[in-house]
Write a protein that holds these residues in place. Structure first.
Motif, PDB file in Angstrom:
ATOM      1  N   ARG A  79      -6.647  -2.985   7.621  1.00 51.33           N
ATOM      2  CA  ARG A  79      -5.487  -4.092   8.289  1.00 51.33           C
ATOM      3  C   ARG A  79      -6.043  -5.410   8.088  1.00 51.33           C
ATOM      4  O   ARG A  79      -5.219  -6.297   7.554  1.00 51.33           O
ATOM      5  CB  ARG A  79      -5.433  -4.324   9.913  1.00 51.33           C
ATOM      6  N   THR A  80      -7.170  -5.844   8.105  1.00 47.89           N
ATOM      7  CA  THR A  80      -7.719  -7.301   7.729  1.00 47.89           C
ATOM      8  C   THR A  80      -7.652  -7.285   5.907  1.00 47.89           C
ATOM      9  O   THR A  80      -7.198  -8.389   5.689  1.00 47.89           O
ATOM     10  CB  THR A  80      -9.221  -7.260   7.926  1.00 47.89           C
ATOM     11  N   TYR A  82      -5.379  -6.003   4.076  1.00 44.68           N
ATOM     12  CA  TYR A  82      -3.941  -6.170   3.865  1.00 44.68           C
ATOM     13  C   TYR A  82      -3.456  -7.663   4.312  1.00 44.68           C
ATOM     14  O   TYR A  82      -3.095  -8.053   3.646  1.00 44.68           O
ATOM     15  CB  TYR A  82      -3.399  -5.309   4.709  1.00 44.68           C
ATOM     16  N   MET A  83      -3.924  -8.277   5.420  1.00 46.11           N
ATOM     17  CA  MET A  83      -3.666  -9.686   5.639  1.00 46.11           C
ATOM     18  C   MET A  83      -4.133 -10.389   4.499  1.00 46.11           C
ATOM     19  O   MET A  83      -3.586 -11.697   4.647  1.00 46.11           O
ATOM     20  CB  MET A  83      -4.218  -9.911   7.118  1.00 46.11           C
ATOM     21  N   ASN A  84      -5.235 -10.366   4.068  1.00 46.12           N
ATOM     22  CA  ASN A  84      -5.893 -11.205   3.042  1.00 46.12           C
ATOM     23  C   ASN A  84      -5.263 -11.101   1.874  1.00 46.12           C
ATOM     24  O   ASN A  84      -5.826 -11.941   0.739  1.00 46.12           O
ATOM     25  CB  ASN A  84      -7.546 -10.996   3.214  1.00 46.12           C
ATOM     26  N   LEU A  85      -4.551  -9.981   1.278  1.00 46.93           N
ATOM     27  CA  LEU A  85      -4.141  -9.890   0.048  1.00 46.93           C
ATOM     28  C   LEU A  85      -3.178 -10.876  -0.099  1.00 46.93           C
ATOM     29  O   LEU A  85      -2.199 -11.241   0.646  1.00 46.93           O
ATOM     30  CB  LEU A  85      -3.320  -8.460   0.006  1.00 46.93           C
ATOM     31  N   PRO A  86      -2.745 -11.621  -1.334  1.00 50.46           N
ATOM     32  CA  PRO A  86      -1.941 -12.479  -1.816  1.00 50.46           C
ATOM     33  C   PRO A  86      -0.676 -12.023  -1.373  1.00 50.46           C
ATOM     34  O   PRO A  86      -0.275 -10.688  -2.010  1.00 50.46           O
ATOM     35  CB  PRO A  86      -2.195 -12.774  -3.118  1.00 50.46           C
ATOM     36  N   SER A  87       0.462 -12.692  -1.089  1.00 52.01           N
ATOM     37  CA  SER A  87       1.811 -12.298  -0.952  1.00 52.01           C
ATOM     38  C   SER A  87       2.426 -11.640  -2.062  1.00 52.01           C
ATOM     39  O   SER A  87       3.265 -10.863  -1.932  1.00 52.01           O
ATOM     40  CB  SER A  87       2.826 -13.200  -0.349  1.00 52.01           C
ATOM     41  N   ASN A  88       2.091 -12.077  -3.350  1.00 51.73           N
ATOM     42  CA  ASN A  88       2.858 -11.907  -4.500  1.00 51.73           C
ATOM     43  C   ASN A  88       2.046 -10.423  -5.005  1.00 51.73           C
ATOM     44  O   ASN A  88       2.524  -9.871  -6.362  1.00 51.73           O
ATOM     45  CB  ASN A  88       3.116 -12.798  -5.749  1.00 51.73           C
ATOM     46  N   ASP A  89       1.012  -9.649  -4.481  1.00 50.20           N
ATOM     47  CA  ASP A  89       0.283  -8.707  -5.199  1.00 50.20           C
ATOM     48  C   ASP A  89       0.906  -7.323  -4.402  1.00 50.20           C
ATOM     49  O   ASP A  89       0.356  -6.932  -3.684  1.00 50.20           O
ATOM     50  CB  ASP A  89      -1.234  -9.045  -4.766  1.00 50.20           C
ATOM     51  N   ILE A  90       1.991  -7.289  -4.925  1.00 49.60           N
ATOM     52  CA  ILE A  90       2.842  -6.058  -4.233  1.00 49.60           C
ATOM     53  C   ILE A  90       2.216  -4.847  -4.385  1.00 49.60           C
ATOM     54  O   ILE A  90       2.144  -3.932  -3.598  1.00 49.60           O
ATOM     55  CB  ILE A  90       4.112  -6.112  -4.974  1.00 49.60           C
ATOM     56  N   GLN A  91       1.700  -4.533  -5.803  1.00 44.92           N
ATOM     57  CA  GLN A  91       1.041  -3.186  -6.092  1.00 44.92           C
ATOM     58  C   GLN A  91      -0.008  -2.865  -5.098  1.00 44.92           C
ATOM     59  O   GLN A  91      -0.228  -1.763  -4.456  1.00 44.92           O
ATOM     60  CB  GLN A  91       0.505  -3.095  -7.357  1.00 44.92           C
ATOM     61  N   SER A  92      -1.218  -3.595  -4.901  1.00 48.31           N
ATOM     62  CA  SER A  92      -2.194  -3.702  -4.080  1.00 48.31           C
ATOM     63  C   SER A  92      -1.787  -3.581  -2.612  1.00 48.31           C
ATOM     64  O   SER A  92      -2.173  -2.718  -1.642  1.00 48.31           O
ATOM     65  CB  SER A  92      -3.177  -5.068  -4.060  1.00 48.31           C
ATOM     66  N   LYS A  93      -0.623  -4.163  -2.105  1.00 47.15           N
ATOM     67  CA  LYS A  93       0.066  -4.107  -0.972  1.00 47.15           C
ATOM     68  C   LYS A  93       0.538  -2.764  -0.562  1.00 47.15           C
ATOM     69  O   LYS A  93       0.189  -2.163   0.552  1.00 47.15           O
ATOM     70  CB  LYS A  93       1.029  -5.123  -0.426  1.00 47.15           C
ATOM     71  N   ILE A  94       1.161  -2.234  -1.598  1.00 47.34           N
ATOM     72  CA  ILE A  94       1.659  -0.856  -1.284  1.00 47.34           C
ATOM     73  C   ILE A  94       0.306   0.250  -1.440  1.00 47.34           C
ATOM     74  O   ILE A  94       0.688   1.150  -0.473  1.00 47.34           O
ATOM     75  CB  ILE A  94       2.630  -0.454  -2.691  1.00 47.34           C
ATOM     76  N   ASN A  95      -0.435  -0.024  -2.165  1.00 45.83           N
ATOM     77  CA  ASN A  95      -1.464   1.084  -2.070  1.00 45.83           C
ATOM     78  C   ASN A  95      -2.259   0.852  -0.907  1.00 45.83           C
ATOM     79  O   ASN A  95      -2.435   1.918  -0.300  1.00 45.83           O
ATOM     80  CB  ASN A  95      -2.562   0.769  -3.292  1.00 45.83           C
ATOM     81  N   LEU A  96      -2.548  -0.268  -0.369  1.00 46.98           N
ATOM     82  CA  LEU A  96      -3.244  -0.256   0.997  1.00 46.98           C
ATOM     83  C   LEU A  96      -2.284   0.285   2.119  1.00 46.98           C
ATOM     84  O   LEU A  96      -2.849   0.670   2.995  1.00 46.98           O
ATOM     85  CB  LEU A  96      -3.839  -1.755   1.245  1.00 46.98           C
ATOM     86  N   SER A  97      -1.129  -0.045   2.037  1.00 46.87           N
ATOM     87  CA  SER A  97      -0.256   0.397   3.081  1.00 46.87           C
ATOM     88  C   SER A  97      -0.319   1.801   3.083  1.00 46.87           C
ATOM     89  O   SER A  97      -0.116   2.445   4.328  1.00 46.87           O
ATOM     90  CB  SER A  97       1.275  -0.251   2.861  1.00 46.87           C
ATOM     91  N   ASN A  98      -0.101   2.575   1.872  1.00 53.09           N
ATOM     92  CA  ASN A  98      -0.236   3.903   1.895  1.00 53.09           C
ATOM     93  C   ASN A  98      -1.612   4.385   2.564  1.00 53.09           C
ATOM     94  O   ASN A  98      -1.561   5.606   3.123  1.00 53.09           O
ATOM     95  CB  ASN A  98      -0.001   4.347   0.265  1.00 53.09           C
ATOM     96  N   GLN A  99      -2.543   3.826   2.248  1.00 52.94           N
ATOM     97  CA  GLN A  99      -3.957   4.340   2.821  1.00 52.94           C
ATOM     98  C   GLN A  99      -3.763   4.061   4.458  1.00 52.94           C
ATOM     99  O   GLN A  99      -4.330   4.858   5.062  1.00 52.94           O
ATOM    100  CB  GLN A  99      -5.030   3.473   2.269  1.00 52.94           C
ATOM    101  N   ILE A 100      -3.269   2.979   4.851  1.00 49.36           N
ATOM    102  CA  ILE A 100      -2.972   2.857   6.257  1.00 49.36           C
ATOM    103  C   ILE A 100      -2.128   3.997   7.082  1.00 49.36           C
ATOM    104  O   ILE A 100      -2.445   4.576   8.114  1.00 49.36           O
ATOM    105  CB  ILE A 100      -2.432   1.444   6.562  1.00 49.36           C
ATOM    106  N   THR A 101      -1.204   4.284   6.362  1.00 48.46           N
ATOM    107  CA  THR A 101      -0.280   5.349   6.724  1.00 48.46           C
ATOM    108  C   THR A 101      -0.874   6.448   6.815  1.00 48.46           C
ATOM    109  O   THR A 101      -0.699   7.234   7.883  1.00 48.46           O
ATOM    110  CB  THR A 101       1.012   5.419   5.766  1.00 48.46           C
TER     111      THR A 101
END
Length: 191
Positions: A79-80, A82-101
């Motif tokens: 969670r932390t 994800y919150m620290n990822l840059p808003s335009n780093d969509i691919q990293s957010k997708i990958n981390l979101s999948n891990q959180i799920t």
């Protein structure tokens, strides 16, 4: 002299048509890009809500799940991150979101082994909220993927590809579900 003026007028008209076509193509690409970005920001808002509920869930279940402390710590770390990822780093957010799920699915499966958690009203309410958010997230992912696919397809088509390369418009990543999420949840620790 009359013929050269006609040539100049024809060239000006052709130039105006070319510039007009360029502007029309550019504007349509920008509209598609903004639509895909808006769809992503909708996902980001839902993920933010999910992360807020995650913090409450971890706090609520932490006293019960003493043996699963690593799961809770890992969820908090993700969670932390994800919150620290840059808003335009969509691919990293997708990958981390999948891990959180995946971690949520595992946590819910582990929680089934704790009868006092299954009957705790706060936990039940938080689980229902997460399930509602996951449903909203699935809908938002579908809309995002549709918008990104439309943009990605368009920037590969002629003459859009020329305008896209000149304007620096790049393809957007699709939100894919990892293979492990398509399978049954195991209660074995996978971190």
């Amino acid at each position: 002299m009359g013929v050269s003026i006609i040539y100049i007028i024809v060239l000006v008209v052709i130039l105006i048509l070319i510039v007009g076509l360029f502007i029309a193509i550019y504007n349509s690409l920008i509209a598609l890009k903004k639509n895909a970005e808006k769809a992503w920001y909708d996902i980001d808002v839902i993920l933010q809500k999910r992360h807020d509920v995650l913090a409450k869930l971890v706090e609520t279940v932490s006293s019960y799940l003493t043996y699963e402390r690593t799961v809770l710590e890992r969820l908090t770390q993700m969670r932390t991150q994800y919150m620290n990822l840059p808003s335009n780093d969509i691919q990293s957010k997708i990958n981390l979101s999948n891990q959180i799920t995946g971690a949520f699915r595992y946590l819910f499966a582990v929680m089934e082994n704790y009868p006092q958690l299954r009957s705790n009203q706060n936990v039940i309410q938080l689980q229902q909220t997460i399930m509602e958010l996951e449903s909203q997230l699935a809908d938002a992912r579908e809309f995002y993927n549709e918008a990104a696919t439309l943009l990605n397809t368009r920037i590969q088509q002629i003459p859009y590809n020329f305008v896209a390369s000149m304007a620096g418009i790049k393809p957007m990543p699709l939100y894919k579900v990892p293979e492990e999420e398509k399978q049954d949840v195991s209660t074995r620790l996978q971190f």
